[in-house]
Design an enzyme around this catalytic site. Sequence first.
Site, mmCIF file in Angstrom:
data_model
loop_
_atom_site.group_PDB
_atom_site.id
_atom_site.type_symbol
_atom_site.label_atom_id
_atom_site.label_comp_id
_atom_site.label_asym_id
_atom_site.label_seq_id
_atom_site.Cartn_x
_atom_site.Cartn_y
_atom_site.Cartn_z
ATOM 1 N N SER A 7 49.969 -10.511 32.590
ATOM 2 C CA SER A 7 48.705 -10.807 32.843
ATOM 3 C C SER A 7 47.758 -11.047 31.992
ATOM 4 C CB SER A 7 48.190 -9.309 33.584
ATOM 5 O OG SER A 7 46.693 -9.128 33.654
ATOM 6 N N HIS A 32 50.085 -13.933 35.928
ATOM 7 C CA HIS A 32 49.362 -12.952 36.814
ATOM 8 C C HIS A 32 48.072 -13.101 36.565
ATOM 9 C CE1 HIS A 32 49.406 -9.336 39.377
ATOM 10 N NE2 HIS A 32 48.530 -8.928 38.570
ATOM 11 N N ASP A 34 44.463 -11.489 37.451
ATOM 12 C CA ASP A 34 43.556 -10.412 37.873
ATOM 13 C C ASP A 34 42.058 -10.632 38.217
ATOM 14 O OD1 ASP A 34 45.617 -8.263 38.224
ATOM 15 O OD2 ASP A 34 45.593 -8.310 36.097
ATOM 16 N N MET A 36 38.752 -9.311 39.661
ATOM 17 C CA MET A 36 37.877 -8.052 40.087
ATOM 18 C C MET A 36 36.484 -8.519 40.366
ATOM 19 S SD MET A 36 39.488 -5.786 37.137
ATOM 20 C CE MET A 36 41.396 -5.730 36.677
ATOM 21 N N HIS A 65 46.077 -12.111 42.098
ATOM 22 C CA HIS A 65 45.832 -10.654 42.363
ATOM 23 C C HIS A 65 44.511 -10.436 42.803
ATOM 24 C CE1 HIS A 65 46.344 -6.190 41.592
ATOM 25 N NE2 HIS A 65 45.980 -6.334 42.706
ATOM 26 N N MET A 67 41.706 -8.376 43.671
ATOM 27 C CA MET A 67 41.145 -6.929 43.736
ATOM 28 C C MET A 67 39.606 -7.006 44.346
ATOM 29 S SD MET A 67 43.002 -5.342 40.452
ATOM 30 C CE MET A 67 43.251 -6.907 39.667
ATOM 31 N N MET A 136 50.882 -1.134 43.121
ATOM 32 C CA MET A 136 50.120 -0.713 41.830
ATOM 33 C C MET A 136 50.628 0.469 41.357
ATOM 34 S SD MET A 136 47.911 -2.956 41.462
ATOM 35 C CE MET A 136 47.267 -2.030 40.120
ATOM 36 N N GLY A 141 41.779 -1.815 38.374
ATOM 37 C CA GLY A 141 40.585 -1.972 37.831
ATOM 38 C C GLY A 141 40.459 -2.328 36.483
ATOM 39 N N ASP A 174 52.706 -3.501 39.176
ATOM 40 C CA ASP A 174 51.768 -3.883 38.244
ATOM 41 C C ASP A 174 50.879 -2.512 37.738
ATOM 42 O OD1 ASP A 174 49.511 -5.102 37.300
ATOM 43 O OD2 ASP A 174 48.716 -5.921 39.092
ATOM 44 N N GLY A 196 50.650 -6.680 31.171
ATOM 45 C CA GLY A 196 49.443 -7.201 30.543
ATOM 46 C C GLY A 196 49.032 -6.386 29.108
ATOM 47 N N SER A 197 48.736 -5.530 28.827
ATOM 48 C CA SER A 197 48.570 -5.214 27.404
ATOM 49 C C SER A 197 50.033 -4.848 26.807
ATOM 50 C CB SER A 197 47.860 -3.695 27.343
ATOM 51 O OG SER A 197 48.362 -2.740 28.510
HETATM 52 C C1 DX5 Z 1 45.114 -3.821 36.930
HETATM 53 C C2 DX5 Z 1 45.539 -4.842 37.110
HETATM 54 C C3 DX5 Z 1 46.884 -5.281 36.337
HETATM 55 C C4 DX5 Z 1 46.393 -5.293 34.731
HETATM 56 C C5 DX5 Z 1 47.577 -4.617 34.161
HETATM 57 O O1 DX5 Z 1 43.956 -3.602 37.806
HETATM 58 O O2 DX5 Z 1 45.902 -5.219 38.219
HETATM 59 O O3 DX5 Z 1 47.353 -6.554 36.480
HETATM 60 O O4 DX5 Z 1 46.237 -6.340 34.201
HETATM 61 O O5 DX5 Z 1 47.611 -4.325 32.844
HETATM 62 P P1 DX5 Z 1 48.767 -3.351 32.187
HETATM 63 O O6 DX5 Z 1 49.902 -3.857 31.937
HETATM 64 O O7 DX5 Z 1 48.001 -3.204 30.823
HETATM 65 O O8 DX5 Z 1 48.505 -1.964 32.683
HETATM 66 ZN ZN ZN Z 2 47.375 -7.106 38.826
#
Ligand code: DX5
Ligand code: ZN
Length: 215
Positions: A7, A32, A34, A36, A65, A67, A136, A141, A174, A196-197
């Site tokens: 992500s 990926h 995201d 928001m 994705h 959101m 999820m 978020g 995710d 992501g992280s």
């Molecule tokens: C959260 C996102 C994720 C996020 C995942 O709302 O949909 O895709 O980037 O990040 P990590 O892997 O750091 O939880």
């Molecule tokens: Zn996501």
Amino acid sequence: MAEIAPSILAADFANLQRDVEMLNVSQADYIHVDIMDGMFVPNISFGMPVCEAVHKHATKPLDVHLMIEQPDRYLEAFAKAGASILTVHYEACPHLHRTIQRIKEVGALPGVALNPHTPVEVLSEILGDVSLVLIMSVNPGFGGQKFIQNTYQKIARLQALKEKFGYTFKIEVDGGVNLDNAPLLVKEGVNILVAGSFVFSSEDPLKTIADLKTS
Ligand code: DX5
Ligand code: ZN
């Protein structure tokens, strides 16, 4: 072996091209993205222009994705911005069947996402129409949150439905994915791991992606 979708929410936005080029040479299968809106989720990330900029440099398909509330308003725009997969939230779509058909019409593969409190059974009438179900494993978020343990049994229930009816959709998970939970998730039936992280905070993201892939 799972597919990996790093992500870019966790990338360095001031060096987005560099980070996308790193993903291009990695073993990642998707990027990926995201989105928001500050309404469906408390946070705001970025929109179509950034998606388009990522697409310009990416050699991997964009897994977008959404959101956002009323995602139908933006399906065509995100398809034009390079989305290969467009995933909407069940909780944001009162006319989900129509939304899924619309995603197909704009030329993307349709996905549906479920928040942690939403049971997989609510999707029973739509599972034959989607290419992807995104579970999820944190409340959407924010990146960097703790993985919710209930996710395992939820994925097992979804996988059981998939087998029972012979569906072909992929199962994506995710939120809070790392090398501790990835093998268990794959065992329960997950096809795509979003991270992501865990990828972008690691010392060697290329190796982290490769390790996740073989988990
Ligand atoms: C959260 C996102 C994720 C996020 C995942 O709302 O949909 O895709 O980037 O990040 P990590 O892997 O750091 O939880
Ligand atoms: Zn996501």
